[in-house]
Design a protein around this motif. Sequence first.
Motif, PDB file in Angstrom:
ATOM      1  N   TRP A 174       0.830  -1.204   0.000  1.00 59.67           N
ATOM      2  CA  TRP A 174       0.000   0.000   0.000  1.00 59.67           C
ATOM      3  C   TRP A 174       0.868   1.258   0.000  1.00 59.67           C
ATOM      4  O   TRP A 174       0.604   2.220  -0.716  1.00 59.67           O
ATOM      5  N   MET A 175       1.947   1.232   0.802  1.00 66.51           N
ATOM      6  CA  MET A 175       2.847   2.386   0.885  1.00 66.51           C
ATOM      7  C   MET A 175       3.516   2.635  -0.462  1.00 66.51           C
ATOM      8  O   MET A 175       3.622   3.776  -0.928  1.00 66.51           O
ATOM      9  N   PHE A 176       3.922   1.557  -1.119  1.00 68.78           N
ATOM     10  CA  PHE A 176       4.550   1.660  -2.438  1.00 68.78           C
ATOM     11  C   PHE A 176       3.565   2.227  -3.451  1.00 68.78           C
ATOM     12  O   PHE A 176       3.900   3.118  -4.238  1.00 68.78           O
ATOM     13  N   TYR A 177       2.318   1.729  -3.409  1.00 69.03           N
ATOM     14  CA  TYR A 177       1.278   2.215  -4.332  1.00 69.03           C
ATOM     15  C   TYR A 177       1.030   3.703  -4.096  1.00 69.03           C
ATOM     16  O   TYR A 177       0.942   4.485  -5.048  1.00 69.03           O
ATOM     17  N   LEU A 178       0.927   4.102  -2.826  1.00 67.49           N
ATOM     18  CA  LEU A 178       0.652   5.506  -2.491  1.00 67.49           C
ATOM     19  C   LEU A 178       1.791   6.417  -2.944  1.00 67.49           C
ATOM     20  O   LEU A 178       1.543   7.507  -3.475  1.00 67.49           O
ATOM     21  N   ILE A 179       3.036   5.961  -2.771  1.00 66.83           N
ATOM     22  CA  ILE A 179       4.192   6.774  -3.192  1.00 66.83           C
ATOM     23  C   ILE A 179       4.174   6.958  -4.707  1.00 66.83           C
ATOM     24  O   ILE A 179       4.359   8.060  -5.223  1.00 66.83           O
ATOM     25  N   MET A 180       3.913   5.859  -5.434  1.00 68.50           N
ATOM     26  CA  MET A 180       3.851   5.934  -6.902  1.00 68.50           C
ATOM     27  C   MET A 180       2.717   6.851  -7.366  1.00 68.50           C
ATOM     28  O   MET A 180       2.889   7.689  -8.257  1.00 68.50           O
ATOM     29  N   TYR A 181       1.566   6.683  -6.731  1.00 68.31           N
ATOM     30  CA  TYR A 181       0.395   7.486  -7.099  1.00 68.31           C
ATOM     31  C   TYR A 181       0.641   8.967  -6.774  1.00 68.31           C
ATOM     32  O   TYR A 181       0.317   9.847  -7.584  1.00 68.31           O
ATOM     33  N   SER A 182       1.256   9.240  -5.613  1.00 69.02           N
ATOM     34  CA  SER A 182       1.560  10.619  -5.221  1.00 69.02           C
ATOM     35  C   SER A 182       2.539  11.260  -6.203  1.00 69.02           C
ATOM     36  O   SER A 182       2.403  12.436  -6.553  1.00 69.02           O
ATOM     37  N   PHE A 183       3.510  10.470  -6.631  1.00 69.28           N
ATOM     38  CA  PHE A 183       4.505  10.949  -7.602  1.00 69.28           C
ATOM     39  C   PHE A 183       3.824  11.373  -8.898  1.00 69.28           C
ATOM     40  O   PHE A 183       4.064  12.467  -9.427  1.00 69.28           O
ATOM     41  N   LEU A 184       2.925  10.535  -9.400  1.00 62.23           N
ATOM     42  CA  LEU A 184       2.247  10.840 -10.670  1.00 62.23           C
ATOM     43  C   LEU A 184       1.276  12.007 -10.530  1.00 62.23           C
ATOM     44  O   LEU A 184       1.221  12.882 -11.401  1.00 62.23           O
ATOM     45  N   ILE A 185       0.522  12.019  -9.428  1.00 65.71           N
ATOM     46  CA  ILE A 185      -0.437  13.109  -9.206  1.00 65.71           C
ATOM     47  C   ILE A 185       0.293  14.442  -9.021  1.00 65.71           C
ATOM     48  O   ILE A 185      -0.170  15.484  -9.489  1.00 65.71           O
ATOM     49  N   SER A 186       1.455  14.404  -8.345  1.00 61.85           N
ATOM     50  CA  SER A 186       2.215  15.648  -8.162  1.00 61.85           C
ATOM     51  C   SER A 186       2.675  16.201  -9.507  1.00 61.85           C
ATOM     52  O   SER A 186       2.626  17.413  -9.732  1.00 61.85           O
ATOM     53  N   MET A 187       3.085  15.310 -10.422  1.00 61.76           N
ATOM     54  CA  MET A 187       3.475  15.744 -11.764  1.00 61.76           C
ATOM     55  C   MET A 187       2.314  16.399 -12.504  1.00 61.76           C
ATOM     56  O   MET A 187       2.455  17.460 -13.109  1.00 61.76           O
ATOM     57  N   MET A 188       1.136  15.756 -12.418  1.00 55.92           N
ATOM     58  CA  MET A 188      -0.048  16.283 -13.111  1.00 55.92           C
ATOM     59  C   MET A 188      -0.447  17.639 -12.528  1.00 55.92           C
ATOM     60  O   MET A 188      -0.641  18.611 -13.253  1.00 55.92           O
ATOM     61  N   CYS A 189      -0.573  17.703 -11.192  1.00 55.57           N
ATOM     62  CA  CYS A 189      -1.022  18.939 -10.531  1.00 55.57           C
ATOM     63  C   CYS A 189      -0.036  20.074 -10.774  1.00 55.57           C
ATOM     64  O   CYS A 189      -0.439  21.215 -11.008  1.00 55.57           O
ATOM     65  N   PHE A 190       1.247  19.748 -10.737  1.00 55.03           N
ATOM     66  CA  PHE A 190       2.268  20.778 -10.941  1.00 55.03           C
ATOM     67  C   PHE A 190       2.233  21.306 -12.371  1.00 55.03           C
ATOM     68  O   PHE A 190       2.339  22.513 -12.601  1.00 55.03           O
ATOM     69  N   SER A 191       2.057  20.397 -13.324  1.00 54.61           N
ATOM     70  CA  SER A 191       1.971  20.817 -14.737  1.00 54.61           C
ATOM     71  C   SER A 191       0.765  21.707 -14.964  1.00 54.61           C
ATOM     72  O   SER A 191       0.863  22.748 -15.620  1.00 54.61           O
ATOM     73  N   PHE A 192      -0.379  21.302 -14.426  1.00 55.07           N
ATOM     74  CA  PHE A 192      -1.601  22.100 -14.600  1.00 55.07           C
ATOM     75  C   PHE A 192      -1.479  23.457 -13.907  1.00 55.07           C
ATOM     76  O   PHE A 192      -1.985  24.462 -14.397  1.00 55.07           O
ATOM     77  N   TYR A 193      -0.794  23.470 -12.765  1.00 56.16           N
ATOM     78  CA  TYR A 193      -0.601  24.733 -12.036  1.00 56.16           C
ATOM     79  C   TYR A 193       0.285  25.682 -12.839  1.00 56.16           C
ATOM     80  O   TYR A 193       0.007  26.878 -12.956  1.00 56.16           O
ATOM     81  N   MET A 194       1.364  25.150 -13.409  1.00 50.93           N
ATOM     82  CA  MET A 194       2.297  25.975 -14.186  1.00 50.93           C
ATOM     83  C   MET A 194       1.630  26.556 -15.433  1.00 50.93           C
ATOM     84  O   MET A 194       1.880  27.688 -15.822  1.00 50.93           O
ATOM     85  N   LEU A 195       0.785  25.738 -16.070  1.00 52.37           N
ATOM     86  CA  LEU A 195       0.116  26.181 -17.298  1.00 52.37           C
ATOM     87  C   LEU A 195      -1.201  26.886 -17.019  1.00 52.37           C
ATOM     88  O   LEU A 195      -1.872  27.340 -17.946  1.00 52.37           O
ATOM     89  N   ASN A 196      -1.599  26.922 -15.731  1.00 54.62           N
ATOM     90  CA  ASN A 196      -2.863  27.540 -15.310  1.00 54.62           C
ATOM     91  C   ASN A 196      -4.068  26.907 -16.020  1.00 54.62           C
ATOM     92  O   ASN A 196      -4.942  27.601 -16.538  1.00 54.62           O
ATOM     93  N   LEU A 197      -4.079  25.584 -16.054  1.00 52.68           N
ATOM     94  CA  LEU A 197      -5.162  24.847 -16.721  1.00 52.68           C
ATOM     95  C   LEU A 197      -6.165  24.341 -15.687  1.00 52.68           C
ATOM     96  O   LEU A 197      -5.770  23.814 -14.658  1.00 52.68           O
ATOM     97  N   PHE A 198      -7.450  24.512 -15.986  1.00 53.87           N
ATOM     98  CA  PHE A 198      -8.501  24.000 -15.099  1.00 53.87           C
ATOM     99  C   PHE A 198      -9.574  23.219 -15.844  1.00 53.87           C
ATOM    100  O   PHE A 198     -10.292  22.435 -15.253  1.00 53.87           O
TER     101      PHE A 198
END
Length: 334
Positions: A194-218
């Motif tokens: 579960w910890m491994f899954y959460l770390i992987m999922y957090s890594f991917l979600i952080s990439m998505m959220c950061f990209s959308f934040y930088m481009l100001n996409l909603f």
Amino acid sequence: MNNSNKMFFFFFLIFSTLISISSNSWFGCWIGLEINLLSFIPLISNSNNLFSSEASLKYFLTQSIASVNFLFSIILKMILFKTFEMNNFISIMINSSLLMKMGSTPFHFWFPNIIEGLSWFNCFILMTWQKISPMILLSYYINKNFLFIMMILNTIIGSIGGLNQTSLRKLMAFSSINNLGWMLASILISENLWMFYLIMYSFLISMMCFSFYMLNLFFINQMFIINMNSMIKISLFINFLSLGGLPPFIGFFPKWIVINFLIMNKIFLLTFIFIFMSLIMLFFYIRIIYSTFMFNYFKLKWIKIYINNNLFYFINFFSLISFMGMIFNTFYFF
């Protein structure tokens, strides 16, 4: 994050999760969850979004109901834990209140609505960090049959709910609900998985959220008209497919391990539902990416974006790690 108030509440947000998961009594766990709730609300209402005050009120109400339910259940457990039937009922009550705190089905209706009123950073916290303490508390007192039903509901509603969404935040919320089903399966297998899954999922979600934040996409339609750099498009493409769990990418790796364990334990129906719903998730991810790539000819001079930010090099680097996932996956066999 230069704001000292924000830093204070952010510190308490992390601290409260640690209180919950390291507590040796149910009451201590409940106190940790309450501190967590009261430290996240100022972070929500502090953002400049028009819907932030509405989101913070909705979040407070739903979490309070879940907390009251949780407290009632643990008091009931202290008084009436003698009979098996009562024990079964109390375990369902505790599991339900913790699932409500996570935004799991059938208590998921608050989750997309609140995420719609948050900034990308707060979305990231709500989709990753806020799931840690309820999930670990859930692992202490599991009702297996109840959780199997919840897993199936999470994956189905998470994938079908995202089909008709135009908001990227709501889409990420339904993606989170879908992944919650996988996380519940992984916590039944082992806490390390579960910890491994959460770390992987957090890594991917952080990439998505950061990209959308930088481009100001909603919203999805912003991706059609925005004049993005091809490298940014490719990195979004890789991260979306990795989040969907497509085999060459690293997002497939934790899902593969969960599927392996489910098949070893002969839980074939659940495995079939998980895989089938992942295909639906991939369908609407690819729909977004396809539109972003295809609508490239519609160039508007006044909407051209120049990003002179070194942080995008980090995103491209992490996208490369995501793309190299198959190499990491093959290490699993050795």
